[in-house]
Design a protein around this motif. Structure first.
Motif, PDB file in Angstrom:
ATOM      1  N   THR A   7      -5.032  11.064   3.853  1.00  0.00           N
ATOM      2  CA  THR A   7      -5.635  10.666   5.123  1.00  0.00           C
ATOM      3  C   THR A   7      -6.391   9.366   4.926  1.00  0.00           C
ATOM      4  N   GLU A   8      -6.634   8.659   6.019  1.00  0.00           N
ATOM      5  CA  GLU A   8      -7.418   7.428   5.957  1.00  0.00           C
ATOM      6  C   GLU A   8      -8.761   7.583   6.658  1.00  0.00           C
ATOM      7  N   THR A   9      -9.082   8.787   7.120  1.00  0.00           N
ATOM      8  CA  THR A   9     -10.367   9.021   7.785  1.00  0.00           C
ATOM      9  C   THR A   9     -11.070  10.203   7.134  1.00  0.00           C
ATOM     10  N   PHE A  10     -12.375  10.208   7.248  1.00  0.00           N
ATOM     11  CA  PHE A  10     -13.152  11.360   6.770  1.00  0.00           C
ATOM     12  C   PHE A  10     -14.392  11.525   7.639  1.00  0.00           C
ATOM     13  N   GLU A  11     -14.864  12.746   7.686  1.00  0.00           N
ATOM     14  CA  GLU A  11     -16.063  13.084   8.440  1.00  0.00           C
ATOM     15  C   GLU A  11     -17.222  13.225   7.460  1.00  0.00           C
ATOM     16  N   LEU A  12     -18.235  12.408   7.658  1.00  0.00           N
ATOM     17  CA  LEU A  12     -19.409  12.460   6.798  1.00  0.00           C
ATOM     18  C   LEU A  12     -20.474  13.313   7.482  1.00  0.00           C
TER      19      LEU A  12
ATOM     20  N   ILE B  88     -12.532   8.780  -2.711  1.00  0.00           N
ATOM     21  CA  ILE B  88     -11.447   8.021  -2.086  1.00  0.00           C
ATOM     22  C   ILE B  88     -10.567   7.416  -3.179  1.00  0.00           C
ATOM     23  N   VAL B  89      -9.277   7.649  -3.072  1.00  0.00           N
ATOM     24  CA  VAL B  89      -8.313   7.032  -3.992  1.00  0.00           C
ATOM     25  C   VAL B  89      -7.322   6.224  -3.149  1.00  0.00           C
ATOM     26  N   VAL B  90      -7.307   4.906  -3.363  1.00  0.00           N
ATOM     27  CA  VAL B  90      -6.389   4.023  -2.640  1.00  0.00           C
ATOM     28  C   VAL B  90      -5.265   3.631  -3.596  1.00  0.00           C
TER      29      VAL B  90
ATOM     30  N   LYS C 241       0.838  -1.195   0.000  1.00  0.00           N
ATOM     31  CA  LYS C 241       0.000   0.000   0.000  1.00  0.00           C
ATOM     32  C   LYS C 241       0.875   1.247   0.000  1.00  0.00           C
ATOM     33  N   VAL C 242       0.563   2.171  -0.874  1.00  0.00           N
ATOM     34  CA  VAL C 242       1.295   3.430  -0.956  1.00  0.00           C
ATOM     35  C   VAL C 242       0.640   4.493  -0.086  1.00  0.00           C
ATOM     36  N   GLY C 243      -0.676   4.553  -0.098  1.00  0.00           N
ATOM     37  CA  GLY C 243      -1.387   5.556   0.705  1.00  0.00           C
ATOM     38  C   GLY C 243      -2.822   5.720   0.252  1.00  0.00           C
ATOM     39  N   THR C 244      -3.550   6.537   1.014  1.00  0.00           N
ATOM     40  CA  THR C 244      -4.956   6.816   0.716  1.00  0.00           C
ATOM     41  C   THR C 244      -5.160   8.332   0.626  1.00  0.00           C
ATOM     42  N   VAL C 245      -5.860   8.756  -0.400  1.00  0.00           N
ATOM     43  CA  VAL C 245      -6.183  10.176  -0.585  1.00  0.00           C
ATOM     44  C   VAL C 245      -7.703  10.324  -0.556  1.00  0.00           C
TER      45      VAL C 245
END
Length: 712
Positions: free
Chosen positions: A670-675, A684-686, A660-664
């Motif tokens: 970041t790997e979290t978001f506020e809905l 989300i781009v993984v 895994k390179v990262g999450t955008v």
């Protein structure tokens, strides 16, 4: 193409059986279909009731077939945890799906074609909320019916807020019509411009505003009001109209004459009052008014036949024409003016206002006492001012104490002059204008879906958009309280407002206040803003000791509140080795919140983005509320899942030949978001990179079945 009832049953059974395999519907629906106790035309209602989301659902991982590409939506309203729909595999399947939808739509149109509310969509596909149309009712009791209108208008900047307007209008009965003649008596003594003072300029502006308030700005005036202007220094003269017809109704002429007033010498207040009496003696109006404005105490008083004064001339003996030296006030000067005032008010139809700006501290107490003795407003309005000397003191203390329940007719600050004229014009207008209701009480109870906005202002405006004073005895009081209302056996506290208004004059008033949607995630069509709004009042012509209480009910406006619809897009990107990666490698992405999780299998490539569209809900959103379920049904949103607002984490089961390179998320690493309602479109781009291109694995998978072997 239309289907027979038999064919509809067969189609529905097939769909339900398929859904049971997916885990979405319960077998009880099949029993209902196959029995003779339910008509297929009622199936949509039955299914909707059966499929209300359960807050206690056990979280499960969705299968690959639960994913749809592009902008598809979740097809199972009953399972908020698997809010994604079936992926389309081929063009033939797409065509087949379109045919089924077309057939379903034919049936749907037959069932909902009598709906009054069209569905409007924005460019992004979201439903546009409607602003409630004005509704109107008329009171039916009493001799003088009132028209009651209520509107709810959405705030352009905050769609969850609405301005509520309660409008009360009517026409006064003929017995209420009054005519009025008014004399403005303007001091133009030298002190009005002395040492660069702006008192005369400000007084002229105030008098012009006074005229505009009563007669309008364009020269087209009410037929029941006339105004004349008298100017005075040592001599008083009429500057408007002609001798026999001094009262005119053209505001343009009056404003021109007022603008032409120039400063002179001395202050002969008696002469100005005598001139006003001369003009009022020729008036046949029901109501008569004198508005005296001065900046100082009298320094002259009349002598002999010169009851209107004499033009004082420097260097000459003026004593045979008037008394006083033009510079100093005396008790005789003041008493002469008071005596002239008493002759004016001998006519009981006359109301006499006196306003002054006294910027010389040494004479302020004497000036206050003098103004109090040349006015009868306190006598005319004991309910406002009280009685006796205390009433006069209250009248004169308006500015000094900041008490806005009394008129501001005395000040030491010349910047207050315009406001004094404004206040006098409003009070006179209120008396002249025609009464349509008195002792008015308006109550309004807000429904459980809305609440009053903390700190918001209640405004009450008359027909000229002048704001009336609130929470003051002379005009209006507002009381806010909570009341218990029953909803299906549940008691809910609702906001209630009570407005108590002394009088309403023709053509009426408008009461305004603001409410907001209590739950930001609630939605529905035709949601009422209030439970009930009523009015009680007395007919102004009913002068009996116990007048009848007339009643009326305002209409109930309703508003359309749109759901907060959001979309989560998941894209897989191979940053290194994409050209060597095995074709159609699938990656499992998990989106996990506090109460739900969503597993999405996605393949690499921007053209293979997976999407999940949903309806948001909050912690206290009642998704079984009839407004919500009816909105879903009427707007064809049955395929949307409910997803709760909150914090979500994105993770991935990384295959062994990748790292895994990262999450955008929304362009942030970041790997979290506020809905939330303000952040509900999530991209989300993984990112991964290929690390072992020769890694072997079997593309054909089969579920592992573990059995406990018996060991001898």
């Amino acid at each position: 193409m239309k289907l027979s009832k038999f064919m509809k049953k067969i189609a529905l059974i097939l769909v339900v059986c398929l859904s049971i395999n997916i885990g979405g519907w319960t077998p009880s629906i099949v029993e209902a279909i196959t029995s003779n106790n339910i008509d297929t035309t009622e199936m949509s209602d039955t299914i909707l009731n059966e499929l209300q989301p359960d807050e206690e659902l056990q979280q499960t991982k969705p299968s690959d077939s639960d994913i749809v590409e592009g902008e598809g939506v979740a097809d199972d309203l009953s399972n908020e945890d698997t809010g994604v729909s079936t992926e389309t595999e081929s063009t033939e399947e797409v065509k087949e799906t379109e045919e089924v939808i077309e057939e379903d739509n034919e049936s749907e149109v037959e069932e909902v074609s009598d709906q009054d509310t069209p569905v409007s969509l924005r460019e992004d596909g979201r439903i546009i909320p409607a602003i409630a149309a004005e509704e109107e009712k008329t009171t039916t009791s009493g001799k003088n019916p009132l028209t009651l209108t209520k509107t709810a208008t959405q705030d352009e900047n905050n769609p969850e807020e609405y301005e509520i307007s309660l409008d009360i209008t009517g026409t006064a009965q003929q017995q209420q019509v009054k005519t009025a003649d008014i004399v403005i008596v303007m001091d133009k003594s030298g002190s009005m411009t002395e040492n660069g003072s702006q008192k005369l300029s400000l007084a002229k502006k105030g008098a012009i505003k006074f005229v505009e308030n009563l007669l309008g700005t364009s020269g087209t005036t009410p037929s029941n009001i006339g105004i004349s202007v008298v100017q005075f220094d040592s001599l008083a003269t009429r500057i408007t109209g002609i001798e026999d017809k001094p009262f005119i109704k053209d505001s343009n002429i009056l404003k021109s004459k007022i603008n032409g007033i120039q400063a002179g010498d001395g202050t002969n207040t008696e002469a100005g009052i005598n001139k006003a009496k001369q003009l009022l003696d020729k008036s046949e109006a029901n109501q008569k008014y004198v508005v005296l404005f001065t900046d100082g105490l009298p320094t002259f008083y009349c002598k002999g036949e010169y009851i209107y004064g004499y033009q004082w001339k420097r260097g000459q003996n003026n004593s045979k024409y008037m008394n006083g030296n033009g510079s100093d006030t005396t008790k005789e000067c003041r008493n002469a003016a008071i005596s002239a005032y008493k002759k004016v008010i001998a006519d009981s139809s006359v109301t006499f206002y006196s306003a002054g700006v006294f910027d010389r501290g040494s004479s302020s107490n004497t000036a206050r006492e003098f103004l109090g003795n040349v006015q009868n407003v306190t006598i005319k309005y004991p309910e406002i001012y009280g009685t006796g000397q205390a009433a006069i003191n209250k009248y004169l203390d308006g500015y000094k104490k900041g008490d806005k329940t009394v008129n501001k007719h005395y000040t030491s600050n010349e910047n207050d002059i315009e406001n004094m004229f404004e206040d006098m014009s409003i009070e006179i207008q209120n008396e002249i204008n025609k009464l349509i209701a008195k002792n008015v009480t308006v109550t309004d109870t807000v429904t459980k879906y809305f609440e009053l906005i903390d700190g918001s202002k209640y405004t009450i405006t008359d027909y000229k958009s002048d704001k009336l004073e609130i929470n003051k005895d002379i005009v209006c009081k507002v009381e806010a309280s909570k009341v218990d209302t029953e909803y299906g056996g549940t008691t809910v506290k609702e906001d209630k407002l009570t407005f108590k208004i002394n009088e309403i004059r023709e053509p009426g008033i408008s009461i305004k206040f603001k409410v907001k949607v209590k739950d930001s995630y609630f939605f529905g069509n035709d949601v009422p803003t209030n439970t009930t709004a009523n009015i009680e009042f007395n007919d102004p012509l009913d002068t009996s000791e116990n007048p009848n209480v007339e009643t009326g009910e305002f209409p109930v406006p309703s508003v359309d509140i749109e759901p907060k619809i959001g979309t989560i897009n998941v894209t897989k990107v191979i940053t290194e080795g994409a050209d060597k990666a095995p074709e159609n490698d699938t990656f499992s992405v998990l989106i996990k919140g506090e109460s739900a999780q969503y597993n999405i299998d996605v393949q690499a490539g921007n053209d293979k983005t997976k999407s999940m569209s949903f309806i948001m809900k909050g912690d206290n959103t009642d998704i079984t509320d009839s407004y919500i379920t009816n909105y879903i049904k009427n707007n064809n949103l049955q395929g949307y899942n409910f997803v709760k607002a909150g914090t979500y984490n994105v993770s991935e089961i990384v295959p062994m030949n990748y790292t895994k390179v990262g999450t955008v998320i929304n362009n942030k690493n970041t790997e979290t978001f506020e809905l939330s309602k303000d952040n509900r479109d999530i991209n989300i781009v993984v990112k991964n990179k290929l690390v072992n291109e020769i890694y072997f694995f079997d593309k054909f998978t089969k579920p592992n079945i573990f059995k406990l072997l018996k060991i001898s």
